[in-house]
Design an enzyme around this catalytic site. Structure first.
Site, PDB file in Angstrom:
ATOM      1  N   GLY A  25       0.838  -1.203   0.000  1.00  0.00           N
ATOM      2  CA  GLY A  25       0.000   0.000   0.000  1.00  0.00           C
ATOM      3  C   GLY A  25       0.865   1.241   0.000  1.00  0.00           C
ATOM      4  N   ASN A  26       0.269   2.391   0.184  1.00  0.00           N
ATOM      5  CA  ASN A  26       1.054   3.617   0.312  1.00  0.00           C
ATOM      6  C   ASN A  26       0.357   4.559   1.284  1.00  0.00           C
ATOM      7  OD1 ASN A  26      -0.670   5.633  -1.231  1.00  0.00           O
ATOM      8  ND2 ASN A  26      -0.425   4.017  -2.764  1.00  0.00           N
ATOM      9  N   ARG A  27       1.007   5.692   1.557  1.00  0.00           N
ATOM     10  CA  ARG A  27       0.555   6.545   2.661  1.00  0.00           C
ATOM     11  C   ARG A  27      -0.449   7.621   2.253  1.00  0.00           C
ATOM     12  NH1 ARG A  27       6.133   8.098   5.429  1.00  0.00           N
ATOM     13  NH2 ARG A  27       4.775   9.620   6.434  1.00  0.00           N
ATOM     14  N   SER A  28      -1.021   7.491   1.057  1.00  0.00           N
ATOM     15  CA  SER A  28      -2.014   8.493   0.653  1.00  0.00           C
ATOM     16  C   SER A  28      -3.204   8.469   1.620  1.00  0.00           C
ATOM     17  CB  SER A  28      -2.505   8.184  -0.764  1.00  0.00           C
ATOM     18  OG  SER A  28      -3.668   8.918  -1.028  1.00  0.00           O
ATOM     19  N   ALA A  62      -3.413   7.756  -5.370  1.00  0.00           N
ATOM     20  CA  ALA A  62      -2.031   7.279  -5.444  1.00  0.00           C
ATOM     21  C   ALA A  62      -2.113   5.788  -5.802  1.00  0.00           C
ATOM     22  CB  ALA A  62      -1.329   7.487  -4.114  1.00  0.00           C
TER      23      ALA A  62
END
Ligand code: C5P
Length: 408
Positions: free
Chosen positions: A219-222, A285
């Site tokens: 995942g990512n931090r968006s 993102a």
């Protein structure tokens, strides 16, 4: 400079300011002063709660009129009955509008002077909400607001930022200067204009999660905050908005239809299904790579090394921009850590976008998880900087630019 040389954009307007019972009531003192500076004649009504925070005397001194607080005040009623006061106003401005007051207004209550005035008037109503951020984000408040908006009530703010109780989030009363500017038809008023009525806007927001196995994902931090704010802003301007949201815990903005997805592949499917549209804003993102296969069972610890087999995800934005159903405007976001303009302009060209909005991530202030952000928008022959501001306010400014580019 003398008073007569100051711009008086509200000259001759009769404004009834209704003050609700929140700590932000102290800011309404400044609001009354500024409304009068802008040329308006101002009368003030206060709820019982408001009087716990600020005195009637302060508002009387600033407005130059006796302040109304009760339906049952025979002397005040003899001087000017409440129906007469409701008729006197060219506009009612409720500031601060608490969650309770919004609920009572939405449901047509007339159980105190302020709600009775709002029900008895035929003048337009503006509300400037202020409350704790959890109360603001509660679905009940969102639903009440949607009812009021549908009824044509103008909503100003709230702003993101520190709140009185030491927390931070959306819920701060808009600055008195901004409220006056909006009432006077300034920048924020254009945001309230329904200049996207009849348009369909698709917005993607948040991260995507690419499952490795039943318990792990990439995942990512968006946070999704920027995309949600953009969707809310487009809806306020009258657009029909579809918000395709990755996994985030954010309330659905009023007037927006939301499709929740998890992976890039699901996001692509939902975005393409939401077309045709007039505008696409890709604020998500999206993961660039996803596991070739999501294995059905939990990956076991075996050797010292584990190699993941990742494949490129489809570029949703580029695919939307290449649609045969030509959209009027396709806007992308670029999160960069260095050489912001160079990379952003590269993406603008490569993905055949109409505009790209770049932000620097990885800096202390602003970026992915913050409520604040600073952005630069680039298009073929221009650019515009947006100084650091709460994402909600930036979203309105971005929508101003999007409308401008639409009409260019
Ligand atoms: O190329 P990059 O990922 O930096 O581009 C960012 C922009 O492209 C964002 O608007 C994002 O929503 C979009 N994007 C996409 N599909 C992908 C990757 C990025 O729509 N697979």
């Amino acid at each position: 400079m003398t008073g007569s040389l100051e711009p008086r954009p509200l000259h001759g307007q009769r404004l009834l300011v209704c003050v609700g019972g929140g700590i932000a009531a102290y800011k309404s003192l400044e609001l009354v002063r500024r409304l009068r500076d802008a040329g308006a004649e101002v009368q003030v009504a206060m709820t019982d709660g408001a009087q716990q925070f600020v005195t009637t005397l302060s508002f009387q001194a600033l407005s130059g009129h006796p302040v109304r607080t009760s339906l049952w005040d025979s002397a005040a009623e003899a001087a000017m009955g409440h129906i007469e006061l409701a008729r006197w106003a060219d506009r009612i401005v409720v500031a601060p509008a608490t969650a309770d007051l919004l609920a009572r207004l939405a449901h047509g209550f007339a159980n105190d002077l302020v709600t009775t005035l709002c029900l008895a008037t035929t003048a337009p109503i503006t509300v400037a909400p202020a409350m704790n951020h959890r109360m603001w984000q509660h679905p009940a408040t969102a639903a009440n607001l949607a009812v009021l908006r549908e009824r044509g009530v103008q909503i100003i703010g709230p702003e993101d930022g520190p709140l009185a109780e030491g927390e931070s989030g959306p819920g701060r009363l808009s600055e008195p200067g901004d409220i006056v500017a909006t009432l006077a038809g300034g920048h924020a008023a254009t945001a309230a204009a329904r200049d996207l009525a009849g348009m369909r806007v698709v917005v993607s927001a948040g991260p995507t999660y690419e499952d490795l196995d039943p318990v792990r994902y990439l995942g990512n931090r968006s946070s999704g905050k920027m995309g949600f704010a953009v969707a809310a802003s487009a809806a306020r301007r009258g657009a029909e908005v579809v918000l395709v949201a990755g996994p985030v815990h954010l309330p659905t903005p009023a007037g927006v239809s939301r499709v929740d997805v998890r992976s890039a592949a699901q996001m692509r499917e939902a975005v393409l299904a939401a077309l045709p549209a007039d505008i696409y804003i890709g604020a998500a993102a999206v993961a660039d790579y996803a596991p070739r296969v999501a294995v059905p069972n939990k990956i076991k610890k075996t050797g010292e090394k584990l190699e993941l087999d990742l494949v490129r995800t489809p570029d949703i934005l580029a695919e939307v921009a290449a649609q045969t159903q030509a959209l009027k405007l396709v806007v992308g976001f670029a999160a960069e850590t260095e050489n912001v303009e160079h990379y952003a302009r590269g993406k603008l060209k490569a993905k055949r976008l109409d505009m790209i909005i770049a932000n620097r991530v990885g800096i202390a202030e602003g970026g992915f998880e913050s409520d604040q952000n600073a952005l630069t928008a680039y298009w073929k022959d221009g650019e515009r900087e947006f100084a650091s501001a709460p994402k909600t306010r930036l979203a309105d400014a971005l929508m101003d630019l999007i409308v401008e580019r639409l009409n260019a």
